[in-house]
Design a protein around this motif. Structure first.
Motif, PDB file in Angstrom:
ATOM      1  N   ASP A 294       4.375   1.964   1.781  1.00  0.00           N
ATOM      2  CA  ASP A 294       4.823   2.907   2.809  1.00  0.00           C
ATOM      3  C   ASP A 294       4.166   2.604   4.162  1.00  0.00           C
ATOM      4  OD1 ASP A 294       2.247   3.797   2.393  1.00  0.00           O
ATOM      5  OD2 ASP A 294       2.797   5.836   1.865  1.00  0.00           O
ATOM      6  N   THR A 295       3.745   1.356   4.344  1.00  0.00           N
ATOM      7  CA  THR A 295       3.069   0.974   5.588  1.00  0.00           C
ATOM      8  C   THR A 295       4.025   0.882   6.766  1.00  0.00           C
ATOM      9  OG1 THR A 295       3.364  -1.394   5.182  1.00  0.00           O
ATOM     10  CG2 THR A 295       1.362  -0.375   4.289  1.00  0.00           C
TER      11      THR A 295
ATOM     12  N   GLY B  58       5.030   8.982  -3.649  1.00  0.00           N
ATOM     13  CA  GLY B  58       5.064   7.665  -4.266  1.00  0.00           C
ATOM     14  C   GLY B  58       6.210   6.776  -3.809  1.00  0.00           C
ATOM     15  N   TRP B  59       7.015   7.215  -2.817  1.00  0.00           N
ATOM     16  CA  TRP B  59       8.115   6.374  -2.352  1.00  0.00           C
ATOM     17  C   TRP B  59       7.573   5.170  -1.617  1.00  0.00           C
ATOM     18  CZ3 TRP B  59       8.529   5.132   2.714  1.00  0.00           C
ATOM     19  CH2 TRP B  59       7.889   5.953   3.630  1.00  0.00           C
ATOM     20  N   SER B  60       8.339   4.099  -1.606  1.00  0.00           N
ATOM     21  CA  SER B  60       7.940   2.910  -0.860  1.00  0.00           C
ATOM     22  C   SER B  60       9.179   2.171  -0.384  1.00  0.00           C
ATOM     23  CB  SER B  60       7.061   1.998  -1.715  1.00  0.00           C
ATOM     24  OG  SER B  60       7.789   1.510  -2.819  1.00  0.00           O
ATOM     25  N   ASP B  61       9.008   1.356   0.650  1.00  0.00           N
ATOM     26  CA  ASP B  61      10.094   0.538   1.174  1.00  0.00           C
ATOM     27  C   ASP B  61      10.179  -0.753   0.374  1.00  0.00           C
ATOM     28  OD1 ASP B  61      10.985   2.176   3.291  1.00  0.00           O
ATOM     29  OD2 ASP B  61       9.341   1.487   4.570  1.00  0.00           O
TER      30      ASP B  61
ATOM     31  N   THR C  83       0.849  -1.192   0.000  1.00  0.00           N
ATOM     32  CA  THR C  83       0.000   0.000   0.000  1.00  0.00           C
ATOM     33  C   THR C  83       0.882   1.238   0.000  1.00  0.00           C
ATOM     34  OG1 THR C  83      -1.652  -1.204   1.293  1.00  0.00           O
ATOM     35  CG2 THR C  83      -1.826   1.195   1.261  1.00  0.00           C
ATOM     36  N   VAL C  84       0.624   2.152  -0.947  1.00  0.00           N
ATOM     37  CA  VAL C  84       1.357   3.413  -1.014  1.00  0.00           C
ATOM     38  C   VAL C  84       0.335   4.540  -0.915  1.00  0.00           C
ATOM     39  CG1 VAL C  84       2.869   4.883  -2.382  1.00  0.00           C
ATOM     40  CG2 VAL C  84       3.166   2.396  -2.435  1.00  0.00           C
ATOM     41  N   THR C  85       0.462   5.330   0.153  1.00  0.00           N
ATOM     42  CA  THR C  85      -0.498   6.421   0.354  1.00  0.00           C
ATOM     43  C   THR C  85       0.157   7.794   0.311  1.00  0.00           C
ATOM     44  OG1 THR C  85      -0.209   6.275   2.748  1.00  0.00           O
ATOM     45  CG2 THR C  85      -2.003   4.981   1.776  1.00  0.00           C
TER      46      THR C  85
END
Length: 194
Positions: free
Chosen positions: A184-185, A153-156, A147-149
Motif C-alpha cells: 500500500d506504499t 490488508g488491501w494492496s496494489d 509493505t502493507v500497513t
C-alpha cells in the motif's frame, strides 16, 4: 390549564406552519418540489473510471517506432523487489534514449493504479543521453517494497505497465513476468536508462 394549552396551540401552530410550508384547508401540507441547486462548474460528476493511456502492443512496437520495451524477471528478498526493463533498438536507425522511463502501472482490471513513479534511491547514476545503434539495448531497474500497513490488508497489484522511453514518447504496453506486489506504499522507483 386547558385554556393555556389552547392558547399555546393557537399561537404556536400558525408559527410552525409559516416556517415550513403552506397549510391547506384539508388539513395537510402542500407538496412542493425540492429546491434545485446547480452543480458547480468546477466539479463535474463522472461515473467513468480512469482509463489506461493509449499504448502500442509489443508485437507492433518494432515496426511502428523501432524500439521494443520488455520486462525481465526480477529479484525479491525480505519485502524488497527489483525488476529490470530493457529497451532494444529493433529499427534500422540510431535511437536516442534520455533520462528515465515514463511509466503507468495498470491493475488486473487494466485500469491505472494510483502509483507515483519516482527516481530510484538504489540505482543513482545521473540520467544521461544514450544513442542505441540498431540491435543495442539499455536497461532501467524498477524497485519497490511489498509493505502493507493498512488495517484492511488491501494492496496494489500491478499486472502490466504502459511505458514510454521518456516523457512524451510513444507508449508501449509491457507485460510483466510476475505481478508487481506494491503493497500500500503507492510508490514505484525507476532508475535512469544505463
Amino acid at each position: 390549564m386547558v385554556r393555556l394549552r389552547r392558547l399555546l396551540v393557537l399561537l404556536v401552530l400558525p408559527l410552525v406552519a409559516s416556517c415550513t410550508q403552506s397549510w391547506q384547508a384539508t388539513g395537510g401540507l402542500t407538496p412542493t418540489a425540492a429546491p434545485s441547486t446547480p452543480a458547480s462548474p468546477s466539479v463535474v460528476p463522472s461515473s467513468a473510471a480512469p482509463t489506461a493511456p493509449a499504448a502500442i502492443e509489443s508485437v507492433s512496437a518494432c515496426s511502428l517506432i523501432g524500439v521494443l520495451i520488455t520486462a525481465d524477471r526480477g529479484d525479491a528478498a525480505a519485502g524488497y523487489r527489483e525488476m529490470p526493463l530493457t529497451v532494444r533498438n529493433c529499427g534500422t536507425e540510431p535511437y536516442e534514449v534520455r533520462g528515465r522511463p515514463d511509466i503507468v502501472v495498470l491493475g488486473e482490471d487494466g485500469r491505472p493504479l494510483k502509483v507515483a513513479v519516482v527516481a530510484s534511491s538504489h540505482y543513482t547514476p545521473a540520467p544521461r543521453r544514450l544513442v542505441l545503434k540498431p540491435g543495442e539495448a539499455a536497461r532501467s531497474v524498477l524497485s519497490w517494497r511489498n509493505t502493507v500497513t493498512n488495517i484492511g490488508g488491501w494492496s496494489d497489484t500491478g499486472a502490466s505497465l504502459v511505458v514510454a522511453v521518456s516523457v512524451g514518447g510513444d507508449r508501449q504496453l509491457v507485460a510483466v513476468p510476475a505481478t508487481l506486489d506494491l503493497g500500500d506504499t503507492g510508490r514505484l522507483e525507476a532508475s535512469p536508462w544505463f
